[in-house]
Design a protein around this motif. Structure first.
Motif, PDB file in Angstrom:
ATOM      1  N   VAL A  84     -73.498 -19.947  26.474  1.00  0.00           N
ATOM      2  CA  VAL A  84     -74.723 -20.165  26.070  1.00  0.00           C
ATOM      3  C   VAL A  84     -75.469 -18.798  26.057  1.00  0.00           C
ATOM      4  O   VAL A  84     -76.474 -18.340  25.081  1.00  0.00           O
ATOM      5  CB  VAL A  84     -75.577 -21.331  26.816  1.00  0.00           C
ATOM      6  CG1 VAL A  84     -77.164 -21.447  26.370  1.00  0.00           C
ATOM      7  CG2 VAL A  84     -74.912 -22.698  26.647  1.00  0.00           C
ATOM      8  N   ALA A  85     -75.273 -18.045  26.981  1.00  0.00           N
ATOM      9  CA  ALA A  85     -75.943 -16.784  27.227  1.00  0.00           C
ATOM     10  C   ALA A  85     -75.702 -15.779  25.865  1.00  0.00           C
ATOM     11  O   ALA A  85     -76.437 -15.299  25.444  1.00  0.00           O
ATOM     12  CB  ALA A  85     -75.600 -16.109  28.366  1.00  0.00           C
ATOM     13  N   ASN A  86     -74.334 -15.863  25.523  1.00  0.00           N
ATOM     14  CA  ASN A  86     -74.031 -15.137  24.160  1.00  0.00           C
ATOM     15  C   ASN A  86     -74.598 -15.699  23.226  1.00  0.00           C
ATOM     16  O   ASN A  86     -74.815 -14.920  22.084  1.00  0.00           O
ATOM     17  CB  ASN A  86     -72.388 -15.336  24.165  1.00  0.00           C
ATOM     18  CG  ASN A  86     -71.807 -14.146  24.988  1.00  0.00           C
ATOM     19  OD1 ASN A  86     -71.344 -13.008  24.377  1.00  0.00           O
ATOM     20  ND2 ASN A  86     -71.338 -14.177  26.241  1.00  0.00           N
ATOM     21  N   ASP A  87     -74.751 -16.901  23.104  1.00  0.00           N
ATOM     22  CA  ASP A  87     -75.344 -17.694  21.845  1.00  0.00           C
ATOM     23  C   ASP A  87     -76.774 -17.111  21.849  1.00  0.00           C
ATOM     24  O   ASP A  87     -77.320 -16.696  20.789  1.00  0.00           O
ATOM     25  CB  ASP A  87     -75.470 -19.199  21.947  1.00  0.00           C
ATOM     26  CG  ASP A  87     -75.685 -19.882  20.636  1.00  0.00           C
ATOM     27  OD1 ASP A  87     -75.695 -19.158  19.752  1.00  0.00           O
ATOM     28  OD2 ASP A  87     -75.721 -21.173  20.654  1.00  0.00           O
ATOM     29  N   LEU A  88     -77.362 -16.762  22.980  1.00  0.00           N
ATOM     30  CA  LEU A  88     -78.827 -16.375  22.986  1.00  0.00           C
ATOM     31  C   LEU A  88     -78.964 -15.084  22.375  1.00  0.00           C
ATOM     32  O   LEU A  88     -79.801 -14.703  21.634  1.00  0.00           O
ATOM     33  CB  LEU A  88     -79.503 -16.486  24.327  1.00  0.00           C
ATOM     34  CG  LEU A  88     -80.086 -17.874  24.625  1.00  0.00           C
ATOM     35  CD1 LEU A  88     -80.200 -17.976  26.231  1.00  0.00           C
ATOM     36  CD2 LEU A  88     -81.455 -18.085  23.882  1.00  0.00           C
ATOM     37  N   ALA A  89     -77.989 -14.200  22.784  1.00  0.00           N
ATOM     38  CA  ALA A  89     -77.769 -12.886  22.453  1.00  0.00           C
ATOM     39  C   ALA A  89     -77.647 -12.634  20.801  1.00  0.00           C
ATOM     40  O   ALA A  89     -78.023 -11.821  20.172  1.00  0.00           O
ATOM     41  CB  ALA A  89     -76.810 -12.085  23.035  1.00  0.00           C
ATOM     42  N   PHE A  90     -76.591 -13.561  20.469  1.00  0.00           N
ATOM     43  CA  PHE A  90     -76.385 -13.914  18.984  1.00  0.00           C
ATOM     44  C   PHE A  90     -77.714 -14.206  18.280  1.00  0.00           C
ATOM     45  O   PHE A  90     -77.888 -13.672  17.154  1.00  0.00           O
ATOM     46  CB  PHE A  90     -75.441 -14.869  18.792  1.00  0.00           C
ATOM     47  CG  PHE A  90     -75.285 -15.399  17.208  1.00  0.00           C
ATOM     48  CD1 PHE A  90     -74.811 -14.487  16.347  1.00  0.00           C
ATOM     49  CD2 PHE A  90     -75.690 -16.886  17.062  1.00  0.00           C
ATOM     50  CE1 PHE A  90     -74.903 -15.091  14.911  1.00  0.00           C
ATOM     51  CE2 PHE A  90     -75.720 -17.209  15.726  1.00  0.00           C
ATOM     52  CZ  PHE A  90     -75.207 -16.443  14.422  1.00  0.00           C
ATOM     53  N   ARG A  91     -78.691 -15.090  18.793  1.00  0.00           N
ATOM     54  CA  ARG A  91     -79.767 -15.374  17.815  1.00  0.00           C
ATOM     55  C   ARG A  91     -80.489 -14.052  17.439  1.00  0.00           C
ATOM     56  O   ARG A  91     -81.071 -13.859  16.606  1.00  0.00           O
ATOM     57  CB  ARG A  91     -80.418 -16.447  18.512  1.00  0.00           C
ATOM     58  CG  ARG A  91     -79.924 -17.681  18.782  1.00  0.00           C
ATOM     59  CD  ARG A  91     -79.334 -18.325  17.488  1.00  0.00           C
ATOM     60  NE  ARG A  91     -78.501 -19.626  17.764  1.00  0.00           N
ATOM     61  CZ  ARG A  91     -78.916 -20.854  17.668  1.00  0.00           C
ATOM     62  NH1 ARG A  91     -80.164 -21.044  17.568  1.00  0.00           N
ATOM     63  NH2 ARG A  91     -78.171 -21.681  18.106  1.00  0.00           N
ATOM     64  N   PRO A 124     -71.435 -11.477  19.317  1.00  0.00           N
ATOM     65  CA  PRO A 124     -71.939 -12.299  20.577  1.00  0.00           C
ATOM     66  C   PRO A 124     -71.579 -13.819  20.111  1.00  0.00           C
ATOM     67  O   PRO A 124     -70.948 -14.726  21.026  1.00  0.00           O
ATOM     68  CB  PRO A 124     -73.128 -12.175  20.710  1.00  0.00           C
ATOM     69  CG  PRO A 124     -73.389 -10.754  20.484  1.00  0.00           C
ATOM     70  CD  PRO A 124     -72.549 -10.472  19.229  1.00  0.00           C
ATOM     71  N   LEU A 125     -71.719 -14.090  18.719  1.00  0.00           N
ATOM     72  CA  LEU A 125     -71.616 -15.503  18.330  1.00  0.00           C
ATOM     73  C   LEU A 125     -69.708 -15.935  18.509  1.00  0.00           C
ATOM     74  O   LEU A 125     -69.435 -16.899  18.968  1.00  0.00           O
ATOM     75  CB  LEU A 125     -71.829 -15.508  16.926  1.00  0.00           C
ATOM     76  CG  LEU A 125     -71.338 -16.954  16.233  1.00  0.00           C
ATOM     77  CD1 LEU A 125     -72.119 -18.244  16.558  1.00  0.00           C
ATOM     78  CD2 LEU A 125     -71.602 -16.801  14.360  1.00  0.00           C
ATOM     79  N   LEU A 139     -65.511 -18.201  21.375  1.00  0.00           N
ATOM     80  CA  LEU A 139     -64.082 -17.987  22.415  1.00  0.00           C
ATOM     81  C   LEU A 139     -64.333 -18.359  23.780  1.00  0.00           C
ATOM     82  O   LEU A 139     -63.425 -18.983  24.300  1.00  0.00           O
ATOM     83  CB  LEU A 139     -63.688 -16.384  22.376  1.00  0.00           C
ATOM     84  CG  LEU A 139     -63.342 -15.773  20.982  1.00  0.00           C
ATOM     85  CD1 LEU A 139     -63.216 -14.333  21.062  1.00  0.00           C
ATOM     86  CD2 LEU A 139     -61.945 -16.675  20.590  1.00  0.00           C
ATOM     87  N   LEU A 140     -65.514 -18.114  24.358  1.00  0.00           N
ATOM     88  CA  LEU A 140     -65.696 -18.690  25.737  1.00  0.00           C
ATOM     89  C   LEU A 140     -65.770 -20.080  25.861  1.00  0.00           C
ATOM     90  O   LEU A 140     -65.541 -20.468  26.834  1.00  0.00           O
ATOM     91  CB  LEU A 140     -67.042 -17.959  26.450  1.00  0.00           C
ATOM     92  CG  LEU A 140     -67.062 -16.455  26.485  1.00  0.00           C
ATOM     93  CD1 LEU A 140     -68.244 -15.892  26.837  1.00  0.00           C
ATOM     94  CD2 LEU A 140     -65.964 -16.002  27.850  1.00  0.00           C
ATOM     95  N   GLY A 141     -66.210 -20.820  24.862  1.00  0.00           N
ATOM     96  CA  GLY A 141     -66.250 -22.280  24.628  1.00  0.00           C
ATOM     97  C   GLY A 141     -64.915 -22.872  24.704  1.00  0.00           C
ATOM     98  O   GLY A 141     -64.731 -23.928  24.994  1.00  0.00           O
TER      99      GLY A 141
END
Length: 396
Positions: free
Chosen positions: A53-60, A350-351, A356-358
C-alpha cells in the motif's frame, strides 16, 4: 555566474536568471520523489499500512507527475511557461495541503495524485529550460546537486521529523515551499523562442535520427527509470528487512545523497572530457552490479556501500542519458518528451513494486527485477549512443 548556465535570449541579451530559476523550481518539483524512501517508510510507520500500500501511495504521486509531464509536452510553449509553472505550483501546494488534512486513506490517494500533477508541470518545464540550453549535461549536473543536497538533509531528518511532528508536518512544509516558489516562475523564459534555444547543437546540421532509434532511446529512458524507482522507493524498507536499525538506514541514505552530489558534479565537470557512451554503460550495467550487492540479507557495511554506489552512479549517468536527446533531433524538443518518459518510468516503478510485493514475501523479486531492467535499458540505449558517435564524426 558561469557562461555554461547563461543563455542568449532572442534579442541577444545574456540571461542566466532563467537557468537558476529552473534549477530552483526543478528542486521544488521533486520534493516528494527525492526523499521517497523515507516517505514510503513514513507511510508504513505513521499510517500503519503494509509496504504494498505504501508503494501504491508513492505510485499515485508519481502517476500525477507522469500525466502532467505528458500534458506539458503536448501543450509545449503554446501557453506561457511562466503561467503554466505558476498555476502548477499552486496545484502542488493544494495537493500537499489536502494530504496533510486527509483523514482517510482514499482521500490521501487523491491528494498525492493532485500534488504530483502540479509537480509534474514544474519538473517538465524546468528540465526543458535546462536541457535545451548550452551544455545541457552541465546544467543538469548542477540541478542534480541542488536536489541531492535537499534530499540528503531530508532523508537524514525524516525519521526525527516523523517521530516528533508526524507525517502531516512534512506535507505542510512542502505546501509552503511550493507556494513560496511561485515568484521564481516569472524568472523563466515565456517559451522556447524567447530564450533563443531552438537551434543550439552542432549536430543539427545532420538529419534527425531514424524513428526506430528515437523510440528505442525513449523506451530505454523509461526502462532505466523504472529500474531506478523500483530500487529507490524501497531502499529504506530493504535496509529494515535486512535487520538494520531505522536511523542507521537513514544515515546511510544521508551519506549516499552527499556522494551522489559528487557524481553529479563529476558529470558537470567531465561533460566535454568523458565519453557519454562510457557514462551510460556505467550507469546501467554498473547500477545492475551494485544492486546485486544487496541480494539476500546484507550487512550494514554492504548496504551502505550499495546505496552510496547506486545513488552516485545513477546521478552521474542521468545527465548523459538525457543528454542524448538533443543529439537525435534538429531541435531541443525531444528533451521534454524524454523527461515525460522519464517521469512515467519513475511512476511505474512503485506500481510494479506494489504488485510484486502483493504476490511475494520479502524484497528479493524486486531486487532481481531492478537488476534485469537496468541491463535491458542498456541494450535499448545502445542505438542512440552509436548514432551520437556517428553524428559527432559527421559534424567534425
Amino acid at each position: 555566474m558561469g557562461d555554461e548556465f547563461e543563455a542568449l535570449t532572442a534579442d541577444g541579451r545574456r540571461d542566466g536568471g532563467s537557468s537558476w530559476a529552473a534549477i530552483l523550481l526543478g528542486t521544488i518539483g521533486v520534493l516528494g520523489f527525492i526523499v521517497q524512501p523515507g516517505l514510503v517508510q513514513g507511510f508504513v510507520t505513521e499510517l500503519r499500512v503494509d509496504p504494498a500500500v505504501a508503494n501504491d501511495l508513492a505510485f499515485r504521486e508519481m502517476l500525477g507527475i507522469a500525466i502532467a509531464t505528458i500534458l506539458a509536452t503536448l501543450i509545449g510553449d503554446h501557453v506561457s511557461w511562466r503561467l503554466q509553472t505558476a498555476v502548477a505550483l499552486v496545484v502542488a501546494s493544494l495537493g500537499n495541503i489536502l494530504s496533510a488534512l486527509s483523514p482517510e486513506l482514499e482521500m490521501l490517494f487523491l491528494a498525492r495524485l493532485l500534488a504530483g500533477f502540479g509537480a509534474g508541470f514544474v519538473i517538465s518545464i524546468s528540465f526543458t529550460v535546462i536541457g535545451t540550453g548550452p551544455r545541457p549535461e552541465r546544467g543538469l549536473g548542477l540541478y542534480l546537486v541542488s536536489l541531492l543536497t535537499y534530499g540528503a538533509i531530508g532523508l537524514w531528518a525524516m525519521p526525527s521529523v516523523l517521530a516528533t511532528f508526524g507525517l502531516q508536518a512534512i506535507f505542510w512544509a512542502w505546501a509552503v515551499a511550493s507556494g513560496a516558489a511561485v515568484f521564481a516562475a516569472f524568472a523563466l523564459p515565456a517559451d522556447m523562442r524567447s530564450q533563443g534555444r531552438g537551434e543550439i547543437h552542432a549536430t543539427q546540421t545532420l538529419k534527425d535520427a531514424p524513428i526506430v532509434i528515437i523510440l528505442a532511446f525513449l523506451l530505454g529512458v523509461f526502462v532505466y527509470n523504472t529500474a531506478v524507482s523500483i530500487a529507490w522507493a524501497n531502499l529504506f524498507l530493504i535496509g529494515l528487512d535486512a535487520g538494520i536499525a531505522e536511523q542507521d538506514v537513514a544515515n546511510a541514505l544521508l551519506i549516499c545523497q552527499f556522494t551522489a552530489i559528487v557524481g553529479a558534479l563529476a558529470a558537470m565537470s567531465l561533460a566535454e572530457k568523458f565519453s557519454s557512451i562510457a557514462s551510460v554503460v556505467v550507469g546501467t550495467s554498473g547500477g545492475a552490479a551494485v544492486l546485486a550487492l544487496v541480494l539476500g540479507a546484507p550487512s550494514f557495511a554492504l548496504f551502505l556501500a550499495t546505496v552510496i554506489l547506486f545513488n552516485t552512479i545513477w546521478n552521474f549517468a542521468m545527465p548523459f542519458i538525457l543528454g542524448l536527446a538533443p543529439t537525435l533531433t534538429a531541435s531541443g524538443r525531444l528533451m521534454s518528451v524524454a523527461v515525460a518518459v522519464q517521469m512515467a518510468g519513475l511512476a511505474f516503478g512503485p506500481l510494479l513494486a506494489s504488485a510484486l510485493l502483493g504476490e511475494t514475501e520479502g524484497f528479493e523479486t524486486i531486487k532481481w527485477f531492478a537488476i534485469a531492467l537496468m541491463l535491458v535499458a542498456l541494450l535499448l540505449l545502445v542505438p542512440a549512443m552509436i548514432d551520437r558517435r556517428r553524428r559527432a564524426k559527421g559534424a567534425a
